[in-house]
Design a protein around this motif. Structure first.
Motif, PDB file in Angstrom:
ATOM      1  N   VAL A  83    -119.619  64.238  19.478  1.00  0.00           N
ATOM      2  CA  VAL A  83    -118.915  65.082  18.512  1.00  0.00           C
ATOM      3  C   VAL A  83    -117.607  65.628  19.090  1.00  0.00           C
ATOM      4  O   VAL A  83    -116.633  65.841  18.361  1.00  0.00           O
ATOM      5  N   GLY A  84    -117.546  65.815  20.392  1.00  0.00           N
ATOM      6  CA  GLY A  84    -116.360  66.383  21.017  1.00  0.00           C
ATOM      7  C   GLY A  84    -115.083  65.585  20.804  1.00  0.00           C
ATOM      8  O   GLY A  84    -113.983  66.123  20.991  1.00  0.00           O
ATOM      9  N   LEU A  85    -115.191  64.320  20.388  1.00  0.00           N
ATOM     10  CA  LEU A  85    -114.012  63.477  20.198  1.00  0.00           C
ATOM     11  C   LEU A  85    -113.442  63.547  18.785  1.00  0.00           C
ATOM     12  O   LEU A  85    -112.497  62.817  18.479  1.00  0.00           O
ATOM     13  N   TYR A  86    -113.981  64.410  17.939  1.00  0.00           N
ATOM     14  CA  TYR A  86    -113.647  64.352  16.515  1.00  0.00           C
ATOM     15  C   TYR A  86    -112.912  65.587  16.010  1.00  0.00           C
ATOM     16  O   TYR A  86    -113.041  65.967  14.844  1.00  0.00           O
ATOM     17  N   LYS A  87    -112.090  66.184  16.840  1.00  0.00           N
ATOM     18  CA  LYS A  87    -111.406  67.415  16.445  1.00  0.00           C
ATOM     19  C   LYS A  87    -110.484  67.207  15.249  1.00  0.00           C
ATOM     20  O   LYS A  87    -110.344  68.105  14.408  1.00  0.00           O
ATOM     21  N   HIS A  88    -109.832  66.045  15.148  1.00  0.00           N
ATOM     22  CA  HIS A  88    -108.887  65.834  14.051  1.00  0.00           C
ATOM     23  C   HIS A  88    -109.608  65.770  12.707  1.00  0.00           C
ATOM     24  O   HIS A  88    -109.134  66.345  11.714  1.00  0.00           O
ATOM     25  N   VAL A  89    -110.739  65.080  12.651  1.00  0.00           N
ATOM     26  CA  VAL A  89    -111.506  64.989  11.407  1.00  0.00           C
ATOM     27  C   VAL A  89    -112.097  66.356  11.063  1.00  0.00           C
ATOM     28  O   VAL A  89    -112.089  66.778   9.898  1.00  0.00           O
ATOM     29  N   ILE A  90    -112.592  67.060  12.067  1.00  0.00           N
ATOM     30  CA  ILE A  90    -113.154  68.396  11.836  1.00  0.00           C
ATOM     31  C   ILE A  90    -112.089  69.336  11.295  1.00  0.00           C
ATOM     32  O   ILE A  90    -112.319  70.071  10.321  1.00  0.00           O
ATOM     33  N   ASN A  91    -110.913  69.328  11.894  1.00  0.00           N
ATOM     34  CA  ASN A  91    -109.834  70.209  11.428  1.00  0.00           C
ATOM     35  C   ASN A  91    -109.398  69.857  10.014  1.00  0.00           C
ATOM     36  O   ASN A  91    -109.100  70.750   9.211  1.00  0.00           O
ATOM     37  N   TRP A  92    -109.347  68.562   9.696  1.00  0.00           N
ATOM     38  CA  TRP A  92    -108.996  68.146   8.331  1.00  0.00           C
ATOM     39  C   TRP A  92    -110.010  68.716   7.336  1.00  0.00           C
ATOM     40  O   TRP A  92    -109.628  69.271   6.296  1.00  0.00           O
ATOM     41  N   ALA A  93    -111.288  68.612   7.657  1.00  0.00           N
ATOM     42  CA  ALA A  93    -112.319  69.127   6.753  1.00  0.00           C
ATOM     43  C   ALA A  93    -112.214  70.646   6.615  1.00  0.00           C
ATOM     44  O   ALA A  93    -112.314  71.189   5.499  1.00  0.00           O
ATOM     45  N   LEU A  94    -112.005  71.340   7.727  1.00  0.00           N
ATOM     46  CA  LEU A  94    -111.885  72.802   7.672  1.00  0.00           C
ATOM     47  C   LEU A  94    -110.653  73.227   6.894  1.00  0.00           C
ATOM     48  O   LEU A  94    -110.673  74.255   6.199  1.00  0.00           O
ATOM     49  N   ASP A  95    -109.583  72.459   6.983  1.00  0.00           N
ATOM     50  CA  ASP A  95    -108.378  72.769   6.211  1.00  0.00           C
ATOM     51  C   ASP A  95    -108.653  72.740   4.703  1.00  0.00           C
ATOM     52  O   ASP A  95    -107.948  73.393   3.924  1.00  0.00           O
ATOM     53  N   HIS A  96    -109.680  71.993   4.302  1.00  0.00           N
ATOM     54  CA  HIS A  96    -110.055  71.914   2.892  1.00  0.00           C
ATOM     55  C   HIS A  96    -111.252  72.809   2.577  1.00  0.00           C
ATOM     56  O   HIS A  96    -111.876  72.664   1.525  1.00  0.00           O
ATOM     57  N   ASN A  97    -111.574  73.683   3.502  1.00  0.00           N
ATOM     58  CA  ASN A  97    -112.635  74.672   3.298  1.00  0.00           C
ATOM     59  C   ASN A  97    -114.021  74.034   3.197  1.00  0.00           C
ATOM     60  O   ASN A  97    -114.905  74.549   2.525  1.00  0.00           O
ATOM     61  N   PHE A  98    -114.210  72.894   3.899  1.00  0.00           N
ATOM     62  CA  PHE A  98    -115.516  72.267   3.981  1.00  0.00           C
ATOM     63  C   PHE A  98    -116.257  72.818   5.196  1.00  0.00           C
ATOM     64  O   PHE A  98    -115.659  73.003   6.268  1.00  0.00           O
ATOM     65  N   ALA A  99    -117.548  73.054   5.046  1.00  0.00           N
ATOM     66  CA  ALA A  99    -118.390  73.218   6.224  1.00  0.00           C
ATOM     67  C   ALA A  99    -118.537  71.851   6.890  1.00  0.00           C
ATOM     68  O   ALA A  99    -118.501  70.818   6.214  1.00  0.00           O
ATOM     69  N   VAL A 100    -118.687  71.840   8.210  1.00  0.00           N
ATOM     70  CA  VAL A 100    -118.879  70.595   8.955  1.00  0.00           C
ATOM     71  C   VAL A 100    -120.142  70.724   9.792  1.00  0.00           C
ATOM     72  O   VAL A 100    -120.307  71.705  10.525  1.00  0.00           O
ATOM     73  N   ILE A 101    -121.023  69.742   9.676  1.00  0.00           N
ATOM     74  CA  ILE A 101    -122.229  69.704  10.507  1.00  0.00           C
ATOM     75  C   ILE A 101    -122.320  68.321  11.148  1.00  0.00           C
ATOM     76  O   ILE A 101    -121.989  67.309  10.521  1.00  0.00           O
TER      77      ILE A 101
END
Length: 315
Positions: A83-101
């Motif tokens: 999971v540590g390699l996925y900061k860009h996808v996580i940030n994109w989701a958070l920018d759209h107000n998605f929870a990420v699990i």
């Protein structure tokens, strides 16, 4: 890079995700190391880590939770990844107000298990369904979207072909360079049949799998990267390919991002199979992009994120 966290110590100190355990110094050091910290974001986001037992493994899971999330993204990483390699996808989701699990798969990242190994791909499905249970316990908002890179895409594909319209995740399904067959699969099968009885694993070959010149050096210095390819994983992949290519068609319509310079998967064959298996999959071809799309150059990420924004109806 200097290591500032101890993987075994970090995992041992974790409670179940539902406990919403405050981040320890080990967990904070891990997030800083991989650029996953959320303290600098404009909108508040809570983040913590947990541990859960699945199929004899101790798995580490992660959550990022905005104050009022509107959807949930389930992130499934690729082979050798975590999971540590996925900061860009996580940030994109958070920018759209998605929870990420997300969780580190067995044998990957902070989770237990023989490194990068699995006896049967069905084990990945057990993990994915356990992650759904975790999300249910946390009452994460729907729609639930799925997102998988490479082998993570294969896990999502398997789930969609098996459960389709009965899946608890009825949002969009995003596949980054999804695996059906790897590149050079015919020769790989011959090599596996000849040597699998005598060789338990091969040294991993690291390659330039993005156009970002900084990504490969980061992988080489990443303390959570497996250094061997277990032959048992190749055998599990061979059985999975046969099953998936014979699976009945699904009415789901995934969103597929694929680079035309991908030298890891047999993407032309894989896209043909995906068109046969799904109802009107939407494919976004990315010129000159390589395999690890989650860590491609910023301009390439901007292009496929714009495609996803349009398809998900988000600004």
């Amino acid at each position: 890079m200097s290591l500032t966290f101890a993987p075994e110590l970090l995992r041992a100190g974790l409670q179940p995700l539902l406990a919403a355990q405050p981040m320890s110094e080990q967990s904070l050091a891990y997030q800083r190391f991989y650029g996953l910290a959320v303290d600098g974001r404009a909108a508040p986001v809570r983040s913590w880590m947990g541990r859960f037992d699945v199929g004899g493994y101790e798995l580490v899971n992660h959550i990022w939770l905005p104050e009022q999330p509107t959807a949930t993204l389930f992130l499934v990483h690729g082979f050798y990844d975590h999971v540590g390699l996925y900061k860009h996808v996580i940030n994109w989701a958070l920018d759209h107000n998605f929870a990420v699990i997300a969780c580190d798969l067995p044998g990957h990242g902070l989770s237990s298990g023989e490194r990068a190994s699995i006896d049967n791909f069905d084990e990945y499905q057990v993990v994915l369904h356990a992650l759904f249970d975790e999300a249910q316990g946390l009452k994460l908002p729907r729609p639930w979207h799925l997102c998988g890179q490479s082998t993570g895409g294969a896990i999502v594909i398997d789930h969609l072909l098996t459960h389709g319209l009965d899946s608890p995740a009825q949002g969009q399904s995003i596949l980054f360079a999804p695996l059906i067959r790897p590149r050079g699969w015919a020769m790989s099968k011959i090599t596996y049949r000849l040597f699998s009885r005598f060789i338990k694993g091969l040294d991993r070959r690291f390659s330039e799998n993005t156009n970002d010149p900084d990504f490969l050096p980061f992988l080489l210095a990443d303390p959570l990267q497996p250094r061997r390819l277990p032959t048992v994983w190749v055998g599990a992949l061979a059985e999975w390919i046969k099953r998936i290519e014979a699976a009945p068609r699904s009415q789901r319509s995934p969103l597929i991002i694929q680079g035309d310079a991908d030298m890891t998967v047999d993407w032309a064959h894989n896209l043909q199979v995906l068109h046969e298996k799904f109802a009107d999959p939407q494919v976004f071809m990315l010129n000159q992009a390589r395999h690890h799309l989650a860590n491609e150059l910023p301009e390439m990420r901007e292009r496929y994120f714009a495609f996803l924004d349009e398809r998900l109806g988000v600004q």
